[in-house]
Write a protein that holds these residues in place. Structure first.
Motif, PDB file in Angstrom:
ATOM      1  N   TYR A 163      -3.945   4.753   3.461  1.00  0.00           N
ATOM      2  CA  TYR A 163      -4.505   3.427   2.988  1.00  0.00           C
ATOM      3  C   TYR A 163      -6.171   3.227   3.535  1.00  0.00           C
ATOM      4  O   TYR A 163      -6.491   3.943   4.487  1.00  0.00           O
ATOM      5  CB  TYR A 163      -3.590   2.495   4.328  1.00  0.00           C
ATOM      6  CG  TYR A 163      -4.059   0.999   3.948  1.00  0.00           C
ATOM      7  CD1 TYR A 163      -3.340   0.242   2.875  1.00  0.00           C
ATOM      8  CD2 TYR A 163      -5.259   0.178   4.601  1.00  0.00           C
ATOM      9  CE1 TYR A 163      -3.906  -1.041   2.413  1.00  0.00           C
ATOM     10  CE2 TYR A 163      -5.386  -1.040   4.296  1.00  0.00           C
ATOM     11  CZ  TYR A 163      -4.633  -1.766   3.349  1.00  0.00           C
ATOM     12  OH  TYR A 163      -5.172  -3.136   2.990  1.00  0.00           O
TER      13      TYR A 163
ATOM     14  N   PRO B 130      -2.048   1.025  -2.313  1.00  0.00           N
ATOM     15  CA  PRO B 130      -1.495  -0.200  -2.004  1.00  0.00           C
ATOM     16  C   PRO B 130      -0.601  -0.308  -0.661  1.00  0.00           C
ATOM     17  O   PRO B 130       0.098   0.683  -0.591  1.00  0.00           O
ATOM     18  CB  PRO B 130      -1.276  -0.957  -3.101  1.00  0.00           C
ATOM     19  CG  PRO B 130      -0.611   0.148  -4.151  1.00  0.00           C
ATOM     20  CD  PRO B 130      -1.484   1.334  -3.543  1.00  0.00           C
TER      21      PRO B 130
ATOM     22  N   LEU C 152      -1.089  -6.603  -7.896  1.00  0.00           N
ATOM     23  CA  LEU C 152      -1.800  -6.075  -7.060  1.00  0.00           C
ATOM     24  C   LEU C 152      -1.125  -4.926  -6.039  1.00  0.00           C
ATOM     25  O   LEU C 152      -1.858  -4.158  -5.315  1.00  0.00           O
ATOM     26  CB  LEU C 152      -2.108  -7.162  -6.075  1.00  0.00           C
ATOM     27  CG  LEU C 152      -3.385  -6.983  -4.820  1.00  0.00           C
ATOM     28  CD1 LEU C 152      -4.632  -6.602  -5.557  1.00  0.00           C
ATOM     29  CD2 LEU C 152      -3.284  -8.401  -4.104  1.00  0.00           C
ATOM     30  N   LEU C 153       0.121  -4.867  -6.160  1.00  0.00           N
ATOM     31  CA  LEU C 153       1.006  -3.699  -5.261  1.00  0.00           C
ATOM     32  C   LEU C 153       1.053  -2.732  -6.363  1.00  0.00           C
ATOM     33  O   LEU C 153       1.744  -1.527  -5.845  1.00  0.00           O
ATOM     34  CB  LEU C 153       2.133  -4.385  -4.896  1.00  0.00           C
ATOM     35  CG  LEU C 153       2.092  -5.347  -3.952  1.00  0.00           C
ATOM     36  CD1 LEU C 153       3.406  -5.759  -3.744  1.00  0.00           C
ATOM     37  CD2 LEU C 153       1.373  -4.898  -2.629  1.00  0.00           C
ATOM     38  N   ASN C 154       0.603  -2.915  -7.627  1.00  0.00           N
ATOM     39  CA  ASN C 154       0.884  -1.640  -8.795  1.00  0.00           C
ATOM     40  C   ASN C 154       2.197  -1.455  -8.714  1.00  0.00           C
ATOM     41  O   ASN C 154       2.854  -0.305  -9.425  1.00  0.00           O
ATOM     42  CB  ASN C 154       0.442  -0.381  -8.005  1.00  0.00           C
ATOM     43  CG  ASN C 154      -1.055  -0.285  -8.192  1.00  0.00           C
ATOM     44  OD1 ASN C 154      -1.985  -1.086  -8.636  1.00  0.00           O
ATOM     45  ND2 ASN C 154      -1.808   0.888  -7.424  1.00  0.00           N
TER      46      ASN C 154
ATOM     47  N   ARG D 239      -4.913  -4.835 -10.473  1.00  0.00           N
ATOM     48  CA  ARG D 239      -4.098  -3.742  -9.666  1.00  0.00           C
ATOM     49  C   ARG D 239      -4.927  -3.578  -8.428  1.00  0.00           C
ATOM     50  O   ARG D 239      -6.225  -4.187  -8.293  1.00  0.00           O
ATOM     51  CB  ARG D 239      -4.145  -2.684 -10.630  1.00  0.00           C
ATOM     52  CG  ARG D 239      -3.235  -2.864 -11.938  1.00  0.00           C
ATOM     53  CD  ARG D 239      -3.314  -1.728 -12.572  1.00  0.00           C
ATOM     54  NE  ARG D 239      -2.570  -0.676 -11.917  1.00  0.00           N
ATOM     55  CZ  ARG D 239      -0.964  -0.583 -12.000  1.00  0.00           C
ATOM     56  NH1 ARG D 239      -0.330  -1.732 -12.362  1.00  0.00           N
ATOM     57  NH2 ARG D 239      -0.449   0.373 -11.699  1.00  0.00           N
ATOM     58  N   TRP D 240      -4.347  -2.831  -7.298  1.00  0.00           N
ATOM     59  CA  TRP D 240      -5.092  -2.541  -6.036  1.00  0.00           C
ATOM     60  C   TRP D 240      -6.403  -1.855  -6.533  1.00  0.00           C
ATOM     61  O   TRP D 240      -6.351  -0.883  -7.233  1.00  0.00           O
ATOM     62  CB  TRP D 240      -4.020  -1.688  -5.434  1.00  0.00           C
ATOM     63  CG  TRP D 240      -4.711  -1.481  -4.097  1.00  0.00           C
ATOM     64  CD1 TRP D 240      -5.224  -0.290  -3.606  1.00  0.00           C
ATOM     65  CD2 TRP D 240      -4.282  -2.323  -2.916  1.00  0.00           C
ATOM     66  NE1 TRP D 240      -5.390  -0.193  -2.400  1.00  0.00           N
ATOM     67  CE2 TRP D 240      -5.062  -1.644  -1.838  1.00  0.00           C
ATOM     68  CE3 TRP D 240      -3.886  -3.541  -2.696  1.00  0.00           C
ATOM     69  CZ2 TRP D 240      -5.162  -2.031  -0.488  1.00  0.00           C
ATOM     70  CZ3 TRP D 240      -4.087  -4.052  -1.572  1.00  0.00           C
ATOM     71  CH2 TRP D 240      -4.614  -3.267  -0.507  1.00  0.00           C
ATOM     72  N   ASN D 241      -7.364  -2.166  -5.759  1.00  0.00           N
ATOM     73  CA  ASN D 241      -8.685  -1.732  -5.803  1.00  0.00           C
ATOM     74  C   ASN D 241      -9.019  -1.212  -4.055  1.00  0.00           C
ATOM     75  O   ASN D 241      -9.207  -2.164  -3.425  1.00  0.00           O
ATOM     76  CB  ASN D 241      -9.843  -2.708  -6.101  1.00  0.00           C
ATOM     77  CG  ASN D 241     -11.153  -2.106  -6.113  1.00  0.00           C
ATOM     78  OD1 ASN D 241     -11.314  -1.086  -5.606  1.00  0.00           O
ATOM     79  ND2 ASN D 241     -12.171  -2.861  -7.160  1.00  0.00           N
TER      80      ASN D 241
ATOM     81  N   SER E  13      -9.561  -4.630  -2.396  1.00  0.00           N
ATOM     82  CA  SER E  13      -8.228  -5.428  -2.139  1.00  0.00           C
ATOM     83  C   SER E  13      -8.021  -5.426  -0.441  1.00  0.00           C
ATOM     84  O   SER E  13      -8.148  -4.284   0.138  1.00  0.00           O
ATOM     85  CB  SER E  13      -7.145  -4.720  -2.735  1.00  0.00           C
ATOM     86  OG  SER E  13      -7.342  -4.851  -4.235  1.00  0.00           O
TER      87      SER E  13
ATOM     88  N   VAL F 182      -2.875  -9.833  -0.696  1.00  0.00           N
ATOM     89  CA  VAL F 182      -1.434  -9.478  -1.327  1.00  0.00           C
ATOM     90  C   VAL F 182      -0.307 -10.808  -1.026  1.00  0.00           C
ATOM     91  O   VAL F 182       0.214 -11.443  -1.768  1.00  0.00           O
ATOM     92  CB  VAL F 182      -0.771  -8.152  -0.674  1.00  0.00           C
ATOM     93  CG1 VAL F 182       0.702  -8.087  -0.820  1.00  0.00           C
ATOM     94  CG2 VAL F 182      -1.610  -6.979  -1.166  1.00  0.00           C
TER      95      VAL F 182
END
Length: 360
Positions: free
Chosen positions: A106, A110, A136-138, A147-149, A153, A158
């Motif tokens: 991490y 995500p 956002l969690l893919n 999507r998660w960056n 992010s 989330v």
């Protein structure tokens, strides 16, 4: 860890009610945490610790007052969160718990998020097996900006996204390629089901409140019990749209009722199920210490009379446009039947396997 962060307000009392921190650090992760037996992140490297401390600070300083998070000294890769359902949604005043795990690399990947559904399907994005579908969690499709960056992010994003984009006013419309008249009709039917399931879940939470949130759960439903029961009666009798009941005075537990609508179409299935659910809620809230004096102990159904009955339409089958209307009506009939069947499955009217997973 700084002890000043631990249970700062958990023991404070105001007006006989306990005050809870939105963010708090507790010593040990409960063994009932969904990811408790998962491999511990290689954890405690300086890199992961740095990112975790940053996330904790963001949560502590920016959580809205409808989201609460508990993190653990002995497992900084795990946390537990609860989101309070917002007004204007079928989830109003409900509680929704999530267990979270940060992967070892991490924020390159995500977090993993598990939803405590108790075997119910509460939303197109919250499955009965605990899966949370979110771009956002893919775990849900979406463009690159959704999507998660790893560089931008956060865990706060989330949780706020689940509250704002998942637990919404019309959750059925979260399904892809849904819209138009049929979508709105099915959305209304699903909102009724999601409203009912929200309170079935509440009963399970009170019977076995999650670790580190025991007092929070009991106090939440004790203070909101009158408003919840009022809402159940008003919705079942077609005097207010699901999720739109509120009480004057700015509080959930006091004041006279203000109705958002009237003469709302309510399905017989919703009304009959609510008659069965209502006394169970009475018993559950009383176990929380709620003062229900003056609150009806039984839900009485009233006769609903439509103010504007639909006019009977005569269809000329030789007319091409009217043939299309006939097909539309047939389609809607099939859609309605499928909707009712699916709702029955959600509420257990049809035989289905349900999860026995409990939060501890």
């Amino acid at each position: 860890m700084n002890p000043s962060h631990q249970k700062q307000a958990a023991n404070a009392m105001k007006g006989g009610e306990q005050i809870f921190n939105g963010f708090d650090i507790v010593p040990e992760v409960p063994d009932g945490h969904y990811y408790f037996r998962s491999t511990k992140s290689h954890g405690t490297t300086k890199t992961l610790s740095k990112h975790v401390m940053k996330e904790w600070k963001i949560l502590e300083e920016n959580l809205p007052d409808s989201i609460y998070v508990r993190v653990y000294e002995n497992r900084i890769d795990l946390m537990r969160a609860v989101i309070i359902g917002a007004a204007g949604t079928p989830y109003h005043d409900g509680l929704f718990f999530f267990d979270i795990k940060l992967p070892s690399d991490y924020p390159n990947r995500p977090p993993k998020v598990y939803f405590y559904s108790f075997g119910y399907h509460l939303n197109p994005n919250l499955h009965n097996n605990g899966l949370v579908c979110l771009s956002l969690l893919n775990t849900w499709y979406g463009n690159s900006r959704e999507r998660w960056n790893p560089r931008a992010s956060t865990l706060l994003q989330v949780l706020v996204s689940i509250q704002a984009l998942v637990l919404t006013e019309n959750p059925y419309l979260n399904l892809p390629h849904v819209g138009g008249w049929i979508g709105r009709t099915m959305s209304r039917a699903y909102n009724e089901a999601f409203f009912l399931v929200t309170w079935y879940v509440a009963i399970k939470l009170v019977n076995r409140p999650p670790k580190n949130f025991e007092a929070f759960v009991i106090q939440h439903f004790r203070t909101r019990s009158v408003a919840v029961l009022d809402s159940c009666r008003e919705c079942a009798n077609g005097r207010v749209l699901v999720g739109y009941y509120c009480r004057n005075g700015g509080g959930s537990d006091g004041g006279s009722s203000t109705l958002r609508s009237s003469n709302v179409r309510v399905s017989p299935y919703f009304r009959n199920t609510m008659v069965d659910l209502y006394p169970k809620l009475i018993q559950t809230f009383q176990s929380c210490g709620a003062d229900l004096q003056g609150t009806p102990k039984k839900l009485e159904l009233e006769v609903i009379i439509n103010k504007k009955p639909k006019k009977k339409q005569v269809i000329n089958r030789r007319n091409h446009e009217n043939k299309g209307e006939v097909r539309k009506n047939k389609t809607m009939g099939g859609v309605f039947k499928k909707t009712v069947d699916k709702i029955k499955t959600v509420l257990g009217w049809k035989k289905k396997k349900t999860s026995s997973k409990q939060i501890v």
